[in-house]
Design a protein around this motif. Structure first.
Motif, PDB file in Angstrom:
ATOM      1  N   ASP A   1     -10.263   1.467   4.199  1.00  0.00           N
ATOM      2  CA  ASP A   1      -9.173   0.532   3.928  1.00  0.00           C
ATOM      3  C   ASP A   1      -8.763  -0.241   5.173  1.00  0.00           C
ATOM      4  OD1 ASP A   1      -8.972   1.167   1.252  1.00  0.00           O
ATOM      5  OD2 ASP A   1      -7.504   2.754   1.572  1.00  0.00           O
TER       6      ASP A   1
ATOM      7  N   SER B   1       0.820  -1.199   0.000  1.00  0.00           N
ATOM      8  CA  SER B   1       0.000   0.000   0.000  1.00  0.00           C
ATOM      9  C   SER B   1       0.858   1.254   0.000  1.00  0.00           C
ATOM     10  CB  SER B   1      -0.909   0.027   1.231  1.00  0.00           C
ATOM     11  OG  SER B   1      -1.612   1.243   1.301  1.00  0.00           O
TER      12      SER B   1
ATOM     13  N   LEU C   1      -5.339  -1.814   6.574  1.00  0.00           N
ATOM     14  CA  LEU C   1      -3.897  -1.796   6.364  1.00  0.00           C
ATOM     15  C   LEU C   1      -3.208  -2.637   7.430  1.00  0.00           C
ATOM     16  CD1 LEU C   1      -3.419   2.027   5.683  1.00  0.00           C
ATOM     17  CD2 LEU C   1      -3.767   0.208   3.996  1.00  0.00           C
TER      18      LEU C   1
ATOM     19  N   LYS D   1      -2.050  -3.686   2.109  1.00  0.00           N
ATOM     20  CA  LYS D   1      -3.475  -3.365   2.041  1.00  0.00           C
ATOM     21  C   LYS D   1      -4.273  -4.637   1.785  1.00  0.00           C
ATOM     22  CE  LYS D   1      -6.796  -0.542  -0.567  1.00  0.00           C
ATOM     23  NZ  LYS D   1      -6.932   0.460  -1.668  1.00  0.00           N
TER      24      LYS D   1
ATOM     25  N   GLN E   1      -0.251   4.078   0.751  1.00  0.00           N
ATOM     26  CA  GLN E   1      -0.723   4.952   1.818  1.00  0.00           C
ATOM     27  C   GLN E   1       0.238   4.980   2.998  1.00  0.00           C
ATOM     28  OE1 GLN E   1      -4.925   4.505   2.873  1.00  0.00           O
ATOM     29  NE2 GLN E   1      -5.118   3.128   1.143  1.00  0.00           N
TER      30      GLN E   1
END
Length: 239
Positions: free
Chosen positions: A152, A9, A154, A126, A11
């Protein structure tokens, strides 16, 4: 049995490792996990290395795939519109997904994954699919049918410290789209070439307004996402 698929991911490059909690889970490296946990569910466990595993493919359609890339493409297509499987799906769709995962497991190029955790697992992942389900009364009590939306999922893994942090994001539509997260911190240790044991360390929900919403059913929420137990890594691939 609980099973999960995880992808790297982007993020997490912007999100620092959670530092506070209170006691109370091109070509990218791809981690496909399958788990059978003693107590709780989060990621996945229970296959032996592929050379020893007797494949029991549950979906007849898997027989038509020869290249690993074809299987991965088919898996991505099968996952479209499933919302990670959290709120259920048809038995035919679930069998299709599980059959494709089992086929990938038989072609796992990393038979001793716990020896390569630093190289292949360290970082942020993710969740794109899980057999964890939130249905019926549980979904209603947690407000996940109308009031609360799931964002999401994670998983931040720190191999050096043997720590894993699961971050589940939520938003409350009735509170001007209030956003928050459930953070679960756990420790783990490798117990075999494929298996790790997991111990829950702490959990918290932020901000306080979201914690107030879940307070009455917090034990139920934690029971769903508590990672404690054990998991076995069954596939490491590149996507």
């Amino acid at each position: 049995m609980a099973a999960s698929l995880l992808l790297p991911s982007a993020q997490c490059r912007l999100a620092p490792y959670p530092a506070t909690s209170t006691s109370g889970r091109g070509a990218f490296s791809h981690c496909t996990l399958r788990a059978r946990q003693r107590r709780r569910r989060w990621t996945s466990v229970a296959a032996v290395p592929p050379k020893q595993k007797q494949s029991n493919l549950s979906w007849a359609g898997t027989a038509g795939y020869e290249a690993v890339g074809d299987v991965k493409d088919a898996l991505y297509r099968a996952l479209e519109g499933t919302n990670r499987g959290i709120f259920g799906m048809t038995s035919a769709k679930r069998s299709e997904i599980h059959g494709l995962v089992e086929l990938l497991e038989t072609r796992n190029p990393t038979p001793e994954p716990t020896a390569e955790l630093q190289e292949k697992v360290d970082g942020c992942w993710k969740l794109i699919y899980s057999t964890i389900s939130i249905l019926g009364k549980k979904r209603t009590k947690l407000g996940l049918r109308d009031f609360i939306s799931l964002g999401d999922f994670l998983q931040i893994i720190d191999v050096k410290e043997e720590k894993a942090v699961n971050v589940i994001k939520f938003s409350a539509r009735a509170l001007k789209i209030l956003s928050g997260k459930l953070i679960i911190e756990a420790s783990y240790n490798a117990t075999s070439q494929t298996r790790v044991d997991i111990k829950l360390e702490s959990s918290t929900i932020t901000p306080d307004q979201l914690m107030n919403i879940f307070q009455k059913n917090y034990d139920m929420l934690l029971d769903i996402f508590n990672p404690e137990g054990w998991l076995e890594i069954t596939v490491f691939l590149k996507f």
